[in-house]
Design a protein around this motif. Structure first.
Motif, mmCIF file in Angstrom:
data_model
loop_
_atom_site.group_PDB
_atom_site.id
_atom_site.type_symbol
_atom_site.label_atom_id
_atom_site.label_comp_id
_atom_site.label_asym_id
_atom_site.label_seq_id
_atom_site.Cartn_x
_atom_site.Cartn_y
_atom_site.Cartn_z
ATOM 1 N N ASP A 280 0.752 -1.696 0.245
ATOM 2 C CA ASP A 280 -0.104 -0.104 -0.011
ATOM 3 C C ASP A 280 0.598 1.104 -0.137
ATOM 4 N N LEU A 281 2.065 1.006 1.174
ATOM 5 C CA LEU A 281 2.717 2.660 0.853
ATOM 6 C C LEU A 281 3.279 2.529 -0.413
ATOM 7 N N ALA A 282 4.254 1.333 -1.223
ATOM 8 C CA ALA A 282 4.961 1.594 -1.649
ATOM 9 C C ALA A 282 4.230 2.439 -3.160
ATOM 10 N N HIS A 283 2.405 1.422 -3.149
ATOM 11 C CA HIS A 283 1.595 2.321 -3.941
ATOM 12 C C HIS A 283 1.865 3.734 -4.629
ATOM 13 N N ARG A 284 0.964 4.041 -2.509
ATOM 14 C CA ARG A 284 0.928 5.704 -2.495
ATOM 15 C C ARG A 284 2.249 6.732 -3.245
ATOM 16 N N VAL A 285 3.644 5.870 -2.728
ATOM 17 C CA VAL A 285 4.798 6.932 -3.114
ATOM 18 C C VAL A 285 5.022 6.992 -4.387
ATOM 19 N N ALA A 286 4.639 5.550 -5.173
ATOM 20 C CA ALA A 286 5.333 5.273 -6.983
ATOM 21 C C ALA A 286 4.334 5.944 -7.215
ATOM 22 N N ALA A 287 2.741 6.221 -7.142
ATOM 23 C CA ALA A 287 2.518 7.070 -7.972
ATOM 24 C C ALA A 287 2.081 8.415 -8.200
#
Length: 425
Positions: A140-147
């Motif tokens: 979830d964190l990686a998705h938010r940061v990458a997006a």
């Protein structure tokens, strides 16, 4: 009026099925015209490429580009100007915690740089082990940061070998796939000593995902009895892509030759980092020479180092087509048999040397930049230490020329010879 004219070179552009002598014009950082002959009087500058090879700026989709921030990182600007690589992809050096820092570090450059976000939030600060604590694999964190970083993130990276995953087996790969699916990006999977094995890893990969280190001798099941494992062939047929990722330990000529014989055509990447830049990878032209040594044609090698890797990650690079950004690499190709080695010291003979003469990014020559000295933790052989010492000795000498003869210097402002002389004399 053009800003630059590259004249008389052999233009080899597999993306456009072009191979022949032609002139190429650049204006405002873009390629604007290609023809058999263009008038150099219409150009502000002309580069004479007669007898030289002109190709798209090379595309390296596996490198580690965070100098001074971890075990592996290096500065691509010390390599790009002398190797022809204008598009670089950092392959998982950082995760969610470090993505902003990497982007800031790579922003002030003439190069095109994107990143594969590591599924582990801590990235690769040390030699290995980033998946030992699954709490770091927060999708979830990686998705938010990458997006939040948009197209700077061109994919996801997961290193899947026994030293990196610890006791967690295939779970880090599953999380990497989940992240890639959410981002709509491909996943690049590093492989090494198992478990997990190739037989466990490949069936999970999707069409468009990449297996890097595809010709490594470390996984013991890429080959079976000297032949390509059927699971590898099935993955290739399903659309999984294969990437070389030479590095310090991931090119075995016997594995590569078996895969080529089976019809697998990998993209060429270096896995350049603080260790492999000292050898045996060294740089992209060196790795390309190794592919010539196993029988590829020059056209195949250029394709695998330009448009093929660009397409694998959806990058706008790897072509000399009209309208494209004027990323251009010019090489002197010399027919000369010479030995090349894999990571296990096996030798093959390359039929040619590729020496970069000029590299242009958006139509401008890349800035020359000397490499930094090796970090204290980088292992080097006595020969490598000697080579590094000689390199810096040569750099020091070349930047402090000693000229003494009067004829060595121009005289832009001659001494006035009489009363009434002006500064125009």
């Amino acid at each position: 009026m053009w800003d630059l004219l590259v004249k008389g070179g052999r233009l080899l552009d597999p993306a456009d099925d072009r191979d022949g002598v032609a002139d190429l014009a650049v204006h405002r950082g873009r390629i604007v015209e290609i023809a058999d002959t263009l008038d150099e009087r219409s150009a502000a500058e002309t580069v004479d490429a007669t007898g030289l090879l002109v190709v798209p700026g090379l595309v390296d989709i596996h490198a580690h580009l965070s100098p001074g921030t971890g075990y592996w990182g290096l500065d691509p600007e010390t390599l790009a100007w002398r190797t022809g690589v204008t598009t670089w992809v950092d392959a998982g050096s950082v995760g969610a915690f470090g993505l902003s820092g990497l982007r800031a570090l790579t922003r002030p450059t003439e190069l095109t740089i994107t990143a594969l976000i590591n599924v582990s939030s801590i990235g690769i600060p040390g030699e290995t082990g980033e998946h030992h604590d699954l709490a770091n694999l927060d999708v979830d964190l990686a998705h938010r940061v990458a997006a939040a970083h948009g197209d700077f993130v061109s994919g996801v990276k997961a290193r899947i070998d026994r030293r990196t995953v610890g006791d967690h087996g295939i779970e880090p790969l599953r999380r990497g796939l989940d992240l890639a699916e959410r981002l709509g990006r491909p996943l690049m999977v590093h492989v090494g000593y198992g478990p997990p094995t190739i037989t466990e890893i490949l069936p999970l990969l999707r069409e468009g995902d990449l297996l890097t280190h595809c010709a490594s001798g470390s996984p013991d099941d890429l080959l079976r009895d000297g032949r390509v494992n059927p699971v590898v062939l099935e993955a290739a047929q399903r659309g999984v892509r294969f990437d070389l990722g030479h590095g310090s330990g991931a090119l075995d000529f016997e594995v590569l030759e078996a895969e080529l014989a089976a019809g697998i055509r990998p993209t060429i990447s270096t896995d350049l980092h603080a260790v492999s830049a000292h050898g045996p990878a060294f740089d992209m032209p060196t790795v390309m020479e190794k592919m010539l040594a196993v029988g590829w044609t020059l056209e195949e090698v250029v394709r695998a180092a330009t448009i093929a890797p660009a397409q694998s990650l959806g990058l706008a690079a790897g072509t000399l087509g009209v309208g494209a950004r004027a990323d251009i690499a010019i090489f002197d190709v010399t027919a000369e048999d010479h030995p090349v080695v894999d990571v296990h010291r096996q030798q093959r003979t390359s039929p040619a040397r590729l020496r970069n003469v000029l590299t242009l990014a958006a139509g401008a020559p890349l800035t020359e930049k000397a490499p930094a000295r090796s970090a204290p933790w980088v292992p080097r052989s006595p020969a490598q230490r000697t080579a590094e010492h000689e390199t810096f000795t040569e750099l020091r000498q070349s930047t402090t020329p000693r000229l003494h003869a009067a004829t060595d210097f121009p005289e832009p402002y001659p001494r006035a010879t009489g009363r009434g002389a002006t500064d125009k004399e």
